[in-house]
Motif scaffolding. Sequence first.
Motif, PDB file in Angstrom:
ATOM      1  N   PRO A 119      -0.099   2.622   7.937  1.00  0.00           N
ATOM      2  CA  PRO A 119       0.916   2.888   8.967  1.00  0.00           C
ATOM      3  C   PRO A 119       2.310   2.416   8.553  1.00  0.00           C
ATOM      4  N   ALA A 120       2.416   1.214   8.014  1.00  0.00           N
ATOM      5  CA  ALA A 120       3.720   0.689   7.613  1.00  0.00           C
ATOM      6  C   ALA A 120       4.313   1.525   6.491  1.00  0.00           C
ATOM      7  N   ALA A 121       3.491   1.884   5.497  1.00  0.00           N
ATOM      8  CA  ALA A 121       3.983   2.686   4.383  1.00  0.00           C
ATOM      9  C   ALA A 121       4.417   4.071   4.844  1.00  0.00           C
ATOM     10  N   ARG A 122       3.661   4.651   5.791  1.00  0.00           N
ATOM     11  CA  ARG A 122       4.008   5.988   6.284  1.00  0.00           C
ATOM     12  C   ARG A 122       5.363   5.966   6.983  1.00  0.00           C
ATOM     13  N   GLU A 123       5.615   4.918   7.772  1.00  0.00           N
ATOM     14  CA  GLU A 123       6.883   4.853   8.504  1.00  0.00           C
ATOM     15  C   GLU A 123       8.066   4.716   7.558  1.00  0.00           C
ATOM     16  N   LEU A 124       7.866   4.013   6.439  1.00  0.00           N
ATOM     17  CA  LEU A 124       8.957   3.814   5.487  1.00  0.00           C
ATOM     18  C   LEU A 124       8.933   4.819   4.353  1.00  0.00           C
ATOM     19  N   LYS A 125       8.012   5.802   4.463  1.00  0.00           N
ATOM     20  CA  LYS A 125       7.894   6.858   3.457  1.00  0.00           C
ATOM     21  C   LYS A 125       7.644   6.280   2.049  1.00  0.00           C
ATOM     22  N   LEU A 126       6.710   5.319   1.991  1.00  0.00           N
ATOM     23  CA  LEU A 126       6.326   4.705   0.724  1.00  0.00           C
ATOM     24  C   LEU A 126       4.908   5.131   0.378  1.00  0.00           C
ATOM     25  N   PRO A 127       4.625   5.433  -0.877  1.00  0.00           N
ATOM     26  CA  PRO A 127       3.270   5.847  -1.246  1.00  0.00           C
ATOM     27  C   PRO A 127       2.307   4.654  -1.258  1.00  0.00           C
ATOM     28  N   VAL A 128       1.096   4.866  -0.766  1.00  0.00           N
ATOM     29  CA  VAL A 128       0.034   3.864  -0.849  1.00  0.00           C
ATOM     30  C   VAL A 128      -0.824   4.218  -2.054  1.00  0.00           C
ATOM     31  N   GLN A 129      -0.910   3.324  -3.014  1.00  0.00           N
ATOM     32  CA  GLN A 129      -1.668   3.562  -4.229  1.00  0.00           C
ATOM     33  C   GLN A 129      -2.980   2.783  -4.182  1.00  0.00           C
ATOM     34  N   THR A 130      -3.935   3.225  -4.975  1.00  0.00           N
ATOM     35  CA  THR A 130      -5.242   2.561  -5.019  1.00  0.00           C
ATOM     36  C   THR A 130      -5.565   2.143  -6.445  1.00  0.00           C
ATOM     37  N   LEU A 131      -6.408   1.145  -6.557  1.00  0.00           N
ATOM     38  CA  LEU A 131      -6.834   0.645  -7.852  1.00  0.00           C
ATOM     39  C   LEU A 131      -8.243   0.115  -7.709  1.00  0.00           C
ATOM     40  N   GLY A 132      -9.122   0.554  -8.596  1.00  0.00           N
ATOM     41  CA  GLY A 132     -10.467  -0.004  -8.576  1.00  0.00           C
ATOM     42  C   GLY A 132     -11.557   1.040  -8.442  1.00  0.00           C
ATOM     43  N   PRO A 133     -12.779   0.523  -8.437  1.00  0.00           N
ATOM     44  CA  PRO A 133     -13.126  -0.901  -8.483  1.00  0.00           C
ATOM     45  C   PRO A 133     -12.831  -1.535  -9.842  1.00  0.00           C
ATOM     46  N   VAL A 134     -12.335  -2.782  -9.805  1.00  0.00           N
ATOM     47  CA  VAL A 134     -11.990  -3.525 -11.012  1.00  0.00           C
ATOM     48  C   VAL A 134     -12.597  -4.915 -10.917  1.00  0.00           C
ATOM     49  N   SER A 135     -12.881  -5.511 -12.088  1.00  0.00           N
ATOM     50  CA  SER A 135     -13.432  -6.863 -12.135  1.00  0.00           C
ATOM     51  C   SER A 135     -12.333  -7.849 -12.504  1.00  0.00           C
ATOM     52  N   ARG A 136     -12.686  -9.131 -12.420  1.00  0.00           N
ATOM     53  CA  ARG A 136     -11.715 -10.182 -12.710  1.00  0.00           C
ATOM     54  C   ARG A 136     -11.265 -10.152 -14.174  1.00  0.00           C
ATOM     55  N   ASP A 137     -12.103  -9.645 -15.062  1.00  0.00           N
ATOM     56  CA  ASP A 137     -11.769  -9.635 -16.484  1.00  0.00           C
ATOM     57  C   ASP A 137     -10.798  -8.521 -16.854  1.00  0.00           C
ATOM     58  N   GLU A 138     -10.590  -7.576 -15.966  1.00  0.00           N
ATOM     59  CA  GLU A 138      -9.722  -6.444 -16.274  1.00  0.00           C
ATOM     60  C   GLU A 138      -8.275  -6.786 -15.951  1.00  0.00           C
ATOM     61  N   SER A 139      -7.370  -6.149 -16.675  1.00  0.00           N
ATOM     62  CA  SER A 139      -5.936  -6.341 -16.443  1.00  0.00           C
ATOM     63  C   SER A 139      -5.269  -4.978 -16.349  1.00  0.00           C
ATOM     64  N   THR A 140      -5.814  -4.144 -15.483  1.00  0.00           N
ATOM     65  CA  THR A 140      -5.324  -2.782 -15.310  1.00  0.00           C
ATOM     66  C   THR A 140      -4.180  -2.768 -14.304  1.00  0.00           C
ATOM     67  N   GLY A 141      -3.105  -2.042 -14.641  1.00  0.00           N
ATOM     68  CA  GLY A 141      -2.016  -1.867 -13.697  1.00  0.00           C
ATOM     69  C   GLY A 141      -1.445  -3.186 -13.205  1.00  0.00           C
ATOM     70  N   ILE A 142      -1.345  -3.320 -11.877  1.00  0.00           N
ATOM     71  CA  ILE A 142      -0.736  -4.517 -11.304  1.00  0.00           C
ATOM     72  C   ILE A 142      -1.595  -5.755 -11.529  1.00  0.00           C
ATOM     73  N   LEU A 143      -2.878  -5.583 -11.902  1.00  0.00           N
ATOM     74  CA  LEU A 143      -3.731  -6.741 -12.170  1.00  0.00           C
ATOM     75  C   LEU A 143      -3.348  -7.437 -13.469  1.00  0.00           C
TER      76      LEU A 143
END
Length: 658
Positions: A437-461
């Motif tokens: 809801p917050a992202a929609r009001e500000l016209k910001l994209p909601v991105q997804t990541l995963g499933p990821v484990s603690r050992d991974e360093s993908t993207g923002i991780l």
Amino acid sequence: MLQTLREKTSGWIATVIIGLLIIPFALVGLQDYLVQRGDVHVAEIDVPPSWWRGAPAWWPVSTLWEHERITTQEFRTRLENARQRARQEQGEAFDARAFETAENKRAVLEQMIDERVQAIAARESGVAVDDALVRREIQSIPAFQVDGRFSPERYQLALASQSPPQTPRQFEQLVREGVLQTFLASNLNDSAFTTPSEIERMIRLLGERRSVTLMSLPPATPDAAPVSDAEIQKWYAANAKDYRAPQQVTLEYVELDGSTLPVTAVDDEALRRRYEQEKNRYVAAEQRLASHILVRVPEGADAAAVEAARKKAEALAAQARAPGADFAALARANTDDEGSKAGGGDLGWVTRGLMVGPFEDALFSMKSGEIAGPVRTDFGWHVIQLRDLQAGAQESFEQARSALAREQAESDRERAFNDLSGRLVDLVYKNPSSLVPAARELKLPVQTLGPVSRDESTGILANPAVKRAAFSEALIQDGTVSDPIEIGPNRSVLIRVTSHSPERTLPLAQVRERVEEAVRMDRTRKAAEARARALVKQVQGGASLASIAQANGAAEPTQIPELPRGAPLGAPGVSEAVFSAAAPAAGTVTPGTEVLPDGSVVLFTVDAVMPGDVATLDPTQRATLQQQLQALQGASDVQALVRALRQRYRIDVVETNF
């Protein structure tokens, strides 16, 4: 009824029964039943009484034992200190969740127990820490010193700033206990020694060289035989830890990047107003082209040496001022400044703030072409030549416009970023269970990541702070949106854990193919080991490596004379195997093998062993080796002492109070 009860408890039988009941209360301590104990402990160390060291641990004699406890507060303080040290050492890579593991807590507690049993043993041995030693220890702490000397004011201020504050008496007691805890270990460590024969033996061992012959046989054909259900089940049961799925999370997140935010067009009028307000920023600094001759004065030189250097500099200054003098040639011949000597004393263009004070004051008071000096600095006496100067100049608005526009755009983006971030946080607080809801009001994209484990360093991780938040108990259990996490200048993310799967053992059906492959690899490895043992027996029976190589279609053996200990031999483990083999008897060789991870076999013979030469080690190296051996021996002695002390006492750990 009360009368009947009174009659029943008034006879001699009732008196005997009550007397018998009193005995256990007296033995175990009536106060344990009547008083609410306020000390919650994580460990208790039970010590036999000083007047009966061999007292058994069974009841009721055990009630005579002394009890020393490590309280929960003491443990938490030590754990917090360890946490702060780990945070300082690891920086951004510090993972608070990983630090809170039961294994880590137990390691901290075990260290505290080791220290406590040493203090108990020291007291049993009659060791007492007097007030003078405590004072010396406190006065030697750098945090309580000013200019290298103990400061009572600094001491009082430091104790008052503790959380919670400490009195001097409390701190003195802590120091006293610390000295007591380390007394036995430090003295035992200091008493360690090594004999000359031990040092020589270590020199011969460390400097040992071996002449070897080795050959390599390629891997045998991989095992392809069927794997039965029984073999699969047995392997899976014995190696279940290898078939576990790691903890995983799936995230949704919104990323805010100030560099991508649009900004309004630059207003020239606004830039002009800013230019007028900050006009002093756009003045080019005055520059002076200088050369010098340095007559160095050594640190700590006496007055005579200083005066002699000054007279030499004065004579050089007079020569430099003479008509037709070549300052550069004079500098090349006389200056003690190696950095500028080849360039004839050239220092290049100098602005204020680059040189030491006296030199700079003299240089910026000179006229172009003037020679000044001698000028005294910490380096010595300088003769200075000002070859040219450039006065500071005011940049015009047109010259400064690009810098002004860039700064204004950065300021606008920062303001827009802060405004957008604040609005997003406000909207998230209204509905913290979702980002959409917050992202929609500000016209910001909601991105997804995963499933990821603690050992991974993908993207923002790849950012440690994001990873810590993603695997934190709070976000996993609550499913709420995180606070903004900064991942760069004017760049942050808000994340939410949408799904979570804990670490778990994978069912056999899911990993059956992996298990079958592991069984076949194990068969192949065992076959390679059996092959290696058979080859060693052939060598022991008199076969040469050359004949074995020829029979197996392998390359000719390689001879390596005088291989030093620790030198690599291609594949990992081969050098260790060579130096682990027994030294050969005269006229014989010692065979050995190493099976490599790919199933290939390295077959070798140790042909000769040359011990290290004791005479090659100079006295300094020998003394260093002796110190290292004594330190190792001391550490080993301390560990043995602690193990023995722990066996003497009874230690009970209360893990539920961690």
